[in-house]
Scaffold this motif. Structure first.
Motif, PDB file in Angstrom:
ATOM      1  N   GLU A 134      49.324  48.112  33.656  1.00 32.74           N
ATOM      2  CA  GLU A 134      48.093  48.200  32.616  1.00 32.74           C
ATOM      3  C   GLU A 134      46.872  48.133  33.428  1.00 32.74           C
ATOM      4  OE1 GLU A 134      48.358  44.817  29.783  1.00 32.74           O
ATOM      5  OE2 GLU A 134      50.706  45.302  29.629  1.00 32.74           O
ATOM      6  N   LYS A 135      45.715  48.935  32.642  1.00 33.20           N
ATOM      7  CA  LYS A 135      44.539  48.962  33.399  1.00 33.20           C
ATOM      8  C   LYS A 135      43.955  47.485  33.860  1.00 33.20           C
ATOM      9  CE  LYS A 135      40.195  51.426  33.082  1.00 33.20           C
ATOM     10  NZ  LYS A 135      39.462  52.402  32.536  1.00 33.20           N
ATOM     11  N   SER A 136      44.219  46.892  32.895  1.00 33.93           N
ATOM     12  CA  SER A 136      43.514  45.316  33.148  1.00 33.93           C
ATOM     13  C   SER A 136      44.467  44.672  34.373  1.00 33.93           C
ATOM     14  CB  SER A 136      43.701  44.468  31.796  1.00 33.93           C
ATOM     15  OG  SER A 136      45.110  44.218  31.327  1.00 33.93           O
ATOM     16  N   LEU A 137      45.454  44.881  34.672  1.00 33.38           N
ATOM     17  CA  LEU A 137      46.281  44.474  35.793  1.00 33.38           C
ATOM     18  C   LEU A 137      45.979  45.177  36.963  1.00 33.38           C
ATOM     19  CD1 LEU A 137      48.337  42.547  36.909  1.00 33.38           C
ATOM     20  CD2 LEU A 137      50.023  44.032  36.301  1.00 33.38           C
ATOM     21  N   TYR A 138      45.668  46.509  36.788  1.00 33.28           N
ATOM     22  CA  TYR A 138      45.334  47.205  37.937  1.00 33.28           C
ATOM     23  C   TYR A 138      43.951  46.631  38.536  1.00 33.28           C
ATOM     24  CZ  TYR A 138      43.477  51.346  40.669  1.00 33.28           C
ATOM     25  OH  TYR A 138      43.081  51.799  41.672  1.00 33.28           O
ATOM     26  N   ILE A 139      42.859  46.546  37.513  1.00 33.90           N
ATOM     27  CA  ILE A 139      41.545  45.863  37.835  1.00 33.90           C
ATOM     28  C   ILE A 139      41.406  44.626  38.651  1.00 33.90           C
ATOM     29  CG2 ILE A 139      39.550  45.644  36.970  1.00 33.90           C
ATOM     30  CD1 ILE A 139      39.793  47.892  34.896  1.00 33.90           C
ATOM     31  N   PHE A 140      42.389  43.775  37.883  1.00 38.65           N
ATOM     32  CA  PHE A 140      42.566  42.525  38.256  1.00 38.65           C
ATOM     33  C   PHE A 140      43.234  42.322  39.800  1.00 38.65           C
ATOM     34  CE2 PHE A 140      45.554  38.775  39.168  1.00 38.65           C
ATOM     35  CZ  PHE A 140      44.352  37.666  38.968  1.00 38.65           C
ATOM     36  N   LEU A 141      44.180  42.982  40.041  1.00 34.88           N
ATOM     37  CA  LEU A 141      44.672  43.036  41.611  1.00 34.88           C
ATOM     38  C   LEU A 141      43.629  43.754  42.299  1.00 34.88           C
ATOM     39  CD1 LEU A 141      48.169  44.451  40.587  1.00 34.88           C
ATOM     40  CD2 LEU A 141      47.676  42.338  41.519  1.00 34.88           C
ATOM     41  N   VAL A 142      42.969  44.878  42.171  1.00 39.73           N
ATOM     42  CA  VAL A 142      41.758  45.273  43.064  1.00 39.73           C
ATOM     43  C   VAL A 142      40.789  44.232  43.442  1.00 39.73           C
ATOM     44  CG1 VAL A 142      40.169  46.948  43.188  1.00 39.73           C
ATOM     45  CG2 VAL A 142      42.288  47.789  42.484  1.00 39.73           C
ATOM     46  N   ILE A 143      40.132  43.421  42.313  1.00 41.89           N
ATOM     47  CA  ILE A 143      39.237  42.476  42.496  1.00 41.89           C
ATOM     48  C   ILE A 143      39.773  41.586  43.335  1.00 41.89           C
ATOM     49  CG2 ILE A 143      37.871  40.620  41.169  1.00 41.89           C
ATOM     50  CD1 ILE A 143      37.620  42.776  38.933  1.00 41.89           C
ATOM     51  N   ILE A 144      40.906  40.959  43.118  1.00 41.04           N
ATOM     52  CA  ILE A 144      41.650  39.891  43.890  1.00 41.04           C
ATOM     53  C   ILE A 144      41.629  40.393  45.280  1.00 41.04           C
ATOM     54  CG2 ILE A 144      43.640  38.495  44.439  1.00 41.04           C
ATOM     55  CD1 ILE A 144      41.931  37.559  42.142  1.00 41.04           C
ATOM     56  N   THR A 145      42.216  41.786  45.680  1.00 41.59           N
ATOM     57  CA  THR A 145      42.340  42.234  46.669  1.00 41.59           C
ATOM     58  C   THR A 145      40.993  42.293  47.556  1.00 41.59           C
ATOM     59  OG1 THR A 145      44.381  43.359  46.111  1.00 41.59           O
ATOM     60  CG2 THR A 145      43.203  44.071  48.245  1.00 41.59           C
ATOM     61  N   VAL A 146      39.769  42.972  46.649  1.00 41.11           N
ATOM     62  CA  VAL A 146      38.629  42.893  47.470  1.00 41.11           C
ATOM     63  C   VAL A 146      38.394  41.416  47.845  1.00 41.11           C
ATOM     64  CG1 VAL A 146      36.305  43.338  47.188  1.00 41.11           C
ATOM     65  CG2 VAL A 146      38.009  44.879  46.527  1.00 41.11           C
ATOM     66  N   LEU A 147      38.157  40.470  47.000  1.00 40.97           N
ATOM     67  CA  LEU A 147      37.755  39.245  47.340  1.00 40.97           C
ATOM     68  C   LEU A 147      38.608  38.662  48.542  1.00 40.97           C
ATOM     69  CD1 LEU A 147      37.320  37.722  43.904  1.00 40.97           C
ATOM     70  CD2 LEU A 147      35.576  38.355  45.505  1.00 40.97           C
ATOM     71  N   VAL A 148      39.927  38.635  48.456  1.00 45.12           N
ATOM     72  CA  VAL A 148      40.653  38.069  49.580  1.00 45.12           C
ATOM     73  C   VAL A 148      40.603  38.877  50.858  1.00 45.12           C
ATOM     74  CG1 VAL A 148      42.867  37.566  50.296  1.00 45.12           C
ATOM     75  CG2 VAL A 148      42.502  37.092  48.167  1.00 45.12           C
ATOM     76  N   SER A 149      40.188  40.078  50.910  1.00 42.44           N
ATOM     77  CA  SER A 149      40.049  40.861  52.087  1.00 42.44           C
ATOM     78  C   SER A 149      38.735  40.511  52.789  1.00 42.44           C
ATOM     79  CB  SER A 149      40.229  42.330  52.006  1.00 42.44           C
ATOM     80  OG  SER A 149      39.366  43.141  50.976  1.00 42.44           O
ATOM     81  N   VAL A 150      37.667  40.338  51.875  1.00 41.04           N
ATOM     82  CA  VAL A 150      36.394  39.876  52.252  1.00 41.04           C
ATOM     83  C   VAL A 150      36.410  38.637  52.898  1.00 41.04           C
ATOM     84  CG1 VAL A 150      34.036  39.088  51.649  1.00 41.04           C
ATOM     85  CG2 VAL A 150      34.960  41.418  50.713  1.00 41.04           C
TER      86      VAL A 150
END
Length: 143
Positions: A98-114
């Protein structure tokens, strides 16, 4: 130069090149296929990760070792996301998340990678017996 150092460099370099060539060949077969795109991105991240890992053991300055370890963690976070997306897209041509899950995963990945580049995860590195760099974990490692 030490023969083992040359063998290590050869194997890491060969694995990185073969992975990228394989990923690119798969991508070229069907460039609009999400599985092929994800595999190619995964191959690129894996190659960069392998080279960064190799470089970490060639460095002898604490600050540079810490930076390279943080880079390795940063890349591992993206490896995890790409692997998850790749497995979830197999064998379809489109992502089935689902698009919302995909967006959530990308946001979490960006935050944790920073966060990986901050002292919240590894504030310093200690060189232990045998010149092996050991990162000192901080409370942010829980994330």
């Amino acid at each position: 130069m030490d023969i083992l150092l040359n063998i290590d460099l050869l194997t890491v370099g060969l694995a990185a090149v073969i992975g990228i060539v394989l990923g690119f060949a798969i991508f070229l077969r069907e460039p609009k296929n999400s599985t092929h795109i994800l595999f190619f991105l995964f191959a690129i991240i894996n190659a960069i990760w392998a080279i960064a890992n190799y470089i970490t053991y060639q460095l002898n300055h604490d600050g540079m070792i810490l930076l390279s370890i943080r880079l390795i963690i940063f890349l591992a976070i993206w490896q995890t996301l790409l692997f998850f997306l790749l497995i979830n897209s197999l064998p379809q041509k489109k992502l089935k998340l689902e698009k919302s899950l995909y967006i959530f995963l990308v946001i979490i990945t960006v935050l944790v990678s920073v966060m990986a580049f901050s002292p919240l995860i590894f504030p310093r590195v200690v060189i232990s017996n045998g010149n092996v760099p050991q990162p000192v974990p901080a409370p942010g490692i829980i994330i």
